[in-house]
Design an enzyme around this catalytic site. Structure first.
Site, PDB file in Angstrom:
ATOM      1  N   HIS A 105       1.321  -1.562  -0.081  1.00 24.17           N
ATOM      2  CA  HIS A 105       0.219   0.090   0.266  1.00 24.17           C
ATOM      3  C   HIS A 105       0.781   0.938  -0.016  1.00 24.17           C
ATOM      4  O   HIS A 105       0.514   1.997   0.661  1.00 24.17           O
ATOM      5  CB  HIS A 105      -0.715  -0.073   0.940  1.00 24.17           C
ATOM      6  CG  HIS A 105      -1.914  -1.166   1.027  1.00 24.17           C
ATOM      7  ND1 HIS A 105      -2.722  -1.357  -0.294  1.00 24.17           N
ATOM      8  CD2 HIS A 105      -2.789  -1.731   2.174  1.00 24.17           C
ATOM      9  CE1 HIS A 105      -3.311  -2.352   0.357  1.00 24.17           C
ATOM     10  NE2 HIS A 105      -4.037  -1.977   1.934  1.00 24.17           N
ATOM     11  N   HIS A 179      -9.683   2.281   0.034  1.00 24.24           N
ATOM     12  CA  HIS A 179      -9.618   1.293   0.880  1.00 24.24           C
ATOM     13  C   HIS A 179     -10.811   1.603   1.891  1.00 24.24           C
ATOM     14  O   HIS A 179     -10.749   1.428   3.191  1.00 24.24           O
ATOM     15  CB  HIS A 179      -8.398   1.354   1.877  1.00 24.24           C
ATOM     16  CG  HIS A 179      -8.116  -0.561   2.320  1.00 24.24           C
ATOM     17  ND1 HIS A 179      -7.988  -0.827   2.781  1.00 24.24           N
ATOM     18  CD2 HIS A 179      -7.672  -0.554   1.704  1.00 24.24           C
ATOM     19  CE1 HIS A 179      -8.017  -1.885   3.686  1.00 24.24           C
ATOM     20  NE2 HIS A 179      -7.183  -2.280   2.280  1.00 24.24           N
ATOM     21  N   GLU A 309     -11.302  -3.117  -3.403  1.00 31.29           N
ATOM     22  CA  GLU A 309     -10.775  -2.512  -3.367  1.00 31.29           C
ATOM     23  C   GLU A 309     -10.524  -2.193  -5.209  1.00 31.29           C
ATOM     24  O   GLU A 309      -9.795  -3.149  -5.639  1.00 31.29           O
ATOM     25  CB  GLU A 309      -9.373  -2.911  -3.013  1.00 31.29           C
ATOM     26  CG  GLU A 309      -9.714  -2.668  -1.432  1.00 31.29           C
ATOM     27  CD  GLU A 309      -8.247  -3.420  -0.549  1.00 31.29           C
ATOM     28  OE1 GLU A 309      -6.903  -2.956  -1.406  1.00 31.29           O
ATOM     29  OE2 GLU A 309      -8.882  -4.271  -0.020  1.00 31.29           O
TER      30      GLU A 309
END
Length: 344
Positions: A105, A179, A309
């Protein structure tokens, strides 16, 4: 429609602002300029009760300490990169290894952990906020300077649109997502196991022990990964599927989209979320291993929320058979996802 602003706390001596977008039907979205985090979405159920349908924290400190990326824009790369490195144009780039030996991420200072510049948008048919951030060449180990513009907008059709655009000044890799953890029961009264999920996807990606794609595309037919006709999320955790067990007895898998539409429905409340995107895949994460820490409304627990996502598959840079995440110098990167909140 209106936008209201109020102070939300301080980070690195910078004042963080919260923006609440509200339409004429009572739907509202609150976000902050730290990580472009969506802190709250107030949506009606079939009886008109207005309740929050995303997970989050009571204050800024919760989001600063958060390791689960609640509501945030994540990048430059969403998901994991094996070994925290990749090769581009004959050069190897070394990224932050912030999950064991892998990168996840966007690294230590990804898009989710920085303050964005913000501008309020008030138009006749929508209200919103435009966020800007310049990721410098070498930040997190990534090549090229990249200015990202993320726009959140809400209209009277109960459509909440997120768009992200930017042009890098060198060849690089980009693959962002939002997210948010959704729970359509309202104020987290129930978990998401009874939510019904619809995904037009005939293939999902097999994962290995590090939750990274092996490169194998698996057929969903006859498995608990077949959401083409809708099924309850509980079908996965209640199964003995090896891929389900691998990630903590739930879903944490990328699905390649045959049609770029995902819907989530909670029969008890009547809330239905329609997700439309220009991305080739969606990673479904059912918060299988999320537990123990304090959240708004109580302690985190497995299956309290589901992330949808929208993105290219994780670790695409290492798999030639995946959609590419390489963006050339001067080429526009454009990510877009629309969330429509309905009742039935």
């Amino acid at each position: 429609m209106e936008v209201t602003v109020h102070p939300y706390g301080k980070f690195d001596n910078q004042q963080i602002q919260a923006f609440t977008l509200k339409n004429d039907h009572g739907l509202s979205v609150t976000c902050i300029d730290y990580g472009c985090i969506i802190t709250e979405v107030i949506a009606p159920d079939r009886n008109g009760a207005q309740e929050n349908v995303v997970l989050g924290f009571d204050n800024l400190d919760g989001y600063i300490a958060d390791q689960t990326y609640q509501g945030a824009i994540v990048g430059r790369i969403a998901g994991r990169i094996r070994g925290g490195e990749f090769e581009l144009n004959g050069k190897t780039y070394h990224l932050d290894k912030n999950e064991n030996t892998n990168h996840i991420h966007g690294g230590v200072k990804g898009f989710s952990k920085v303050v964005w510049d913000s501008t309020i948008i008030k138009e006749e048919n929508h209200v919103g906020v435009e966020f800007k951030y310049v990721s410098k060449d070498g930040e997190g180990g990534y090549p090229g300077t990249f200015e990202m513009t993320v726009t959140y907008s809400l209209n009277n059709e109960n459509e909440f649109l997120i768009s992200a655009v930017g042009v890098p000044d060198a060849d690089t890799v980009l693959n962002i997502t939002n997210h948010a953890y959704f729970n359509l029961s309202g104020n987290m009264k129930r978990d998401i196991l009874d939510h019904e999920l619809f995904i037009k996807s005939s293939k999902f990606l097999e994962l290995d022990q590090e939750f990274l794609p092996t490169g194998e595309l698996l057929d969903v037919t006859g498995t608990v990964f077949d959401f083409r006709y809708g099924r309850k999320i509980a079908d996965g955790p209640n199964s003995n599927d090896e891929q389900i067990a691998l990630v903590g007895q739930g879903y944490d898998h990328p699905f390649l989209l045959d049609e770029k539409l995902v819907t989530l429905y909670d029969e008890a409340s009547g809330r239905l979320l329609k997700v439309e995107t220009n991305q080739p895949a969606v990673v479904v994460y059912t918060s299988n291993t999320m537990e123990g820490f304090e959240m708004r409304g109580g302690k985190a627990r497995p299956y309290l929320g589901v992330c949808l996502e929208t993105q290219a598959p994780p670790d695409s840079i290492h798999h030639a058979n995946f959609p590419s995440t390489i963006v050339k110098k001067g080429e526009e990167y454009h990510w877009e996802t629309k969330y429509t909140f309905l009742v039935r």
